[in-house]
Write an enzyme that holds these catalytic residues in place. Structure first.
Site, PDB file in Angstrom:
ATOM      1  N   LYS A   7     -21.224   4.006  34.765  1.00 30.87           N
ATOM      2  CA  LYS A   7     -20.751   3.026  33.783  1.00 30.87           C
ATOM      3  C   LYS A   7     -21.216   3.434  32.392  1.00 30.87           C
ATOM      4  O   LYS A   7     -22.359   3.895  32.230  1.00 30.87           O
ATOM      5  CB  LYS A   7     -21.311   1.649  34.164  1.00 30.87           C
ATOM      6  CG  LYS A   7     -20.797   0.485  33.321  1.00 30.87           C
ATOM      7  CD  LYS A   7     -21.390  -0.835  33.828  1.00 30.87           C
ATOM      8  CE  LYS A   7     -20.882  -2.052  33.083  1.00 30.87           C
ATOM      9  NZ  LYS A   7     -21.460  -3.324  33.601  1.00 30.87           N
TER      10      LYS A   7
ATOM     11  N   SER B 191     -18.017  -6.797  34.678  1.00 30.97           N
ATOM     12  CA  SER B 191     -17.691  -5.846  33.641  1.00 30.97           C
ATOM     13  C   SER B 191     -17.627  -4.392  34.113  1.00 30.97           C
ATOM     14  O   SER B 191     -17.097  -3.558  33.387  1.00 30.97           O
ATOM     15  CB  SER B 191     -18.723  -5.959  32.509  1.00 30.97           C
ATOM     16  OG  SER B 191     -20.011  -5.597  32.974  1.00 30.97           O
TER      17      SER B 191
ATOM     18  N   SER C 134     -21.565  -8.447  37.484  1.00 32.11           N
ATOM     19  CA  SER C 134     -20.706  -7.319  37.080  1.00 32.11           C
ATOM     20  C   SER C 134     -20.638  -6.137  38.031  1.00 32.11           C
ATOM     21  O   SER C 134     -19.837  -5.233  37.816  1.00 32.11           O
ATOM     22  CB  SER C 134     -21.121  -6.810  35.709  1.00 32.11           C
ATOM     23  OG  SER C 134     -20.604  -7.676  34.727  1.00 32.11           O
TER      24      SER C 134
END
Ligand code: GLN
Length: 506
Positions: free
Chosen positions: A82, A157, A181
């Site tokens: 990420k 997210s 997330s």
């Protein structure tokens, strides 16, 4: 053409093929990169792909293996990260314009551990800006599409990491979870994602959203793979003062044993929380959840109803504590230290006007909304009413879990009240999006570990996630139960994702 068959295999099976000399890391890494280049225009999971760096790492690990050096079990297996974890020399944007072009001069501890273990890092994945959101639509650069249905959100997210794993671009990825997330994107993409106990994985080099809630964790297509990745990145780090100073349990071994039914559910007590189902939950989600609970009962678990009344206030408390920490953490983006610098269109050029112009141009609406909210709840006159009360609720949530874990070994719930919703459908209603976090947020407030694993499809043909929560420091119990449930449910769902049969056009 079609992707290479082996790309649908779990990471540990690929690792076995590498160890047996049936596949090289170079072949595997090249296949992942080819897949990314063939399908990511449709999915949008990546913000940066590092062909050269990944292939170089693959060649190194192949050479070490050829030389007979002892290697980590996952050596040579590619991974995606990420874009809120810093990696030396690679862009790290947090999907924000304010960090565009910034290349960090150091590696996050998790990145160091991946590099040292010989896992080629194929690239950085898309996310909601600074990890604020549940759909990855708040990325400043592009949306990510759900591999099960391209007009749907991949969750957020960490939607890029989930979609990359779900669409067979990479077998493993890292995400971060402040209020769900990792778990929610895993649920809506039919993958496995885990948020470890707070402090179990170092946050050094993770760009902070809300420091008392943030945790890095694994994405994979099986519980056992997720356990292996958490075991690799976990453990004490002197560079993170909140990092736990206790040995990492053999998570992969435990997950493997429970997958082989050597650690049965027999005798374990599993709690179902009344506060985490019912009104507002999609019918197909509840049906798949109930069926999974029934299966656990058949496998010998004792299902116990538990009550955690304070969970009714957890969402409200999170949306006060999180923005308070956000407003403080994001103060460092001042137009001087990192990323872009924007000068005011008119008037004097001072530190203050440059800061205002940079933040005005560099942050998106959702980030600004939270900074304003956080600044407000911390302001004198409001502090006690908002932030102070929210901290009290946080304590009550912790106490409710403590009491519940006196009666049960783990708690299960749907990971998300709904399956993947259509892109764009909730963008003009931030509150509606926040409300969907109700199932995942309590674990962050309490610091306890949580995992989402696929438990079937809803009536709309989209994946449903089962969340397993365990007491703090009992990540091994969480993996044990998740592994047993996964084995009990049969074929992992991820392999039936339509992305497996996509025609590839380079
Ligand atoms: N969806 C939640 C939020 O918007 C959680 C985000 C996260 O875990 N980073 O705050």
């Amino acid at each position: 053409g079609m992707m290479k068959d082996f790309l649908t295999l779990p990471a540990l099976e690929l690792a076995g093929m590498l160890a047996a000399g049936e596949l090289t890391s170079l072949e595997l890494t090249q296949a992942c990169l080819d897949r990314i280049h063939a399908v990511d225009r449709r999915v949008g999971a990546f913000l940066f792909v590092d062909d050269d760096g990944a292939l170089a790492a693959a060649r190194r690990v192949d050479a070490e293996r050829a030389a007979g050096r002892p290697l980590h079990r996952l050596a040579g297996v590619p991974v995606a990260i990420k874009d809120n974890m810093v990696s030396r020399g690679q862009p790290t944007t947090c999907a924000s314009k304010i960090l565009e072009g910034w290349r960090p001069p150091y590696d996050a501890t998790v990145v160091t551990r991946l590099r040292e273990a010989g896992l080629p890092i194929v690239g950085k994945t898309n996310m909601d800006e600074f990890a604020m959101g549940s759909s990855t639509e708040h990325s400043a650069f592009k949306p990510t599409h759900n591999p099960w249905s391209l007009d749907r959100i991949p969750g957020g997210s960490s939607g890029g990491s989930a979609a990359a794993v779900g669409a067979f671009m990479v077998p493993l990825a890292l995400g971060s979870d402040t209020g769900g997330s990792i778990r929610q994107p895993a649920a809506v993409t039919g993958t496995v994602g885990a948020k470890p106990t707070y402090g179990a994985v170092s946050r050094y080099g993770l760009v902070a959203m809300a420091s008392s809630l943030d945790q890095i964790g694994p994405f994979a297509r099986t519980v056992r793979d997720a356990a292996a990745l958490q075991e690799l990145i976990g453990g004490h780090d002197p560079l993170d003062s909140t990092s736990l100073d206790s040995p990492v349990p053999p998570l992969e071994d435990i997950a493997a044993q429970s997958a082989r039914r050597e650690l049965p559910l027999e005798g374990l007590r599993i709690g179902v929380v009344g506060e985490l189902s019912g009104e507002g939950y999609q019918e197909g989600v509840l049906a798949a959840f109930d069926a999974a609970v029934e299966r656990m009962r058949e496998l010998g678990a004792q299902i116990v109803e538990v009550s955690c009344p304070s969970l009714d206030y957890a969402l409200a408390a999170y949306y006060l504590i999180m923005p308070a920490e956000v407003s403080s953490n994001l103060a460092r983006f001042d137009g001087m230290r990192y990323g872009i610098r924007v000068e005011p269109k008119e008037g004097p050029v001072t530190a203050e006007t440059v800061m205002a112009a940079t933040r005005g141009a560099g942050f998106g609406d959702e980030v600004k909304r939270r900074i304003i909210l956080g600044t407000h709840v911390l302001s004198s006159g409001y502090y006690d009413a908002y932030y102070g009360s929210a901290q009290k609720v946080r304590t009550l949530v912790q106490r409710d879990f403590d009491a519940a874990f006196g009666e049960v070994d783990a708690i299960v719930s749907p990971t998300s009240p709904v399956t993947a919703f259509p892109l764009g459908s909730k963008l003009d209603d931030p509150l509606a999006m926040y409300l969907l976090d109700v199932t995942t947020i309590p674990a962050n407030l309490a610091g306890i570990p949580g995992i989402s694993l696929p438990c079937g499809l809803a009536g709309d043909g989209l994946p449903v996630g089962l969340q397993v929560l365990a007491p703090a420091h009992a990540d091994d119990v969480m993996y044990r139960i998740a592994g047993a449930v996964e084995a009990g449910l049969g074929e992992p769902l991820a392999s039936s994702c339509p992305a497996a049969t996509w025609e590839e056009r380079a």
